[in-house]
Design a protein around this motif. Sequence first.
Motif: not given
Length: 275
Positions: A20, A112-113, A115-116, A125, A129-130, A133
């Motif tokens: 990011r 992670l990609d 989530v968008w 999103s 992401w949170r 992680r």
Amino acid sequence: MRFRSDRWIGESPLCVRFRRLFELTENKSMFVADLLSIDSERWGEVWRWRRRLWQWEEELLDECRALLLDVSLNPNVSDSWVWLPDPSGGYTVRGAYSLLISQVPPVADYDLDLVWHKQVPLKVSVFAWRLIRDRLPTRTNLIARRVLSPDMSSRVADCGHPESARHLFLLCDTFGSLWHLVRDWIGCFGVDTDNISYHFLQFTHLIGGGAARRSFMQLIWLLCAWVVWNERNNRMFNHVVTPIPCLLDKIKLLSLVSKAHLLRWELPYSYIILF
């Protein structure tokens, strides 16, 4: 050697580990040697941004700064190529073959990609992401940060297990059953993993097919996780309990609203505030 795109620190290039930040920075072609002209305490300033960072992006920058603080550059030593799997023995065909057959395809960056998604609000999103992680304020995380005392680890469903993200979203008898209802609604079958990242990837590809089907499954997973988190907060802070079948109805409605928002349909305001 390029600062962001070459692997010179850690297990992967900075543009991969901090994808990011790499997308938002303006100076993508900086070299490692350029760091010699910057004081180590100011290494976080090597990033020039296209816009002001959000809070979760600031957390990424802090993580990158912490990584760079342990680096010591020596201008009197020339760079050299090193075979990382065997730095002392160097490259051999046998060693390269053993490495290739033992590798497991990486999935951490791919999930992670995912989530968008263009059909969900940005806050959903960011939440996902949170979640992947393990940055959500679950009780186990709050205890680890000394916000709560250790005796407050039980979760809102009173199942006797500590409230971790893994247990809350996947293993809990209450909220975990929602995934079975979702699969029955879609009409597909599968065995759930107890790893959130793998669960997201597995669910996205559960029915196979083309990009449109994968996008639909990706959307449903994001909305299901979002509904679980909001229900958890409602039970904890508002003492309001919604039956699990009603949560499924909410996921169905949210998926309809998300698609309509993408197509710019005009919906009643009461539908939109569900987000």
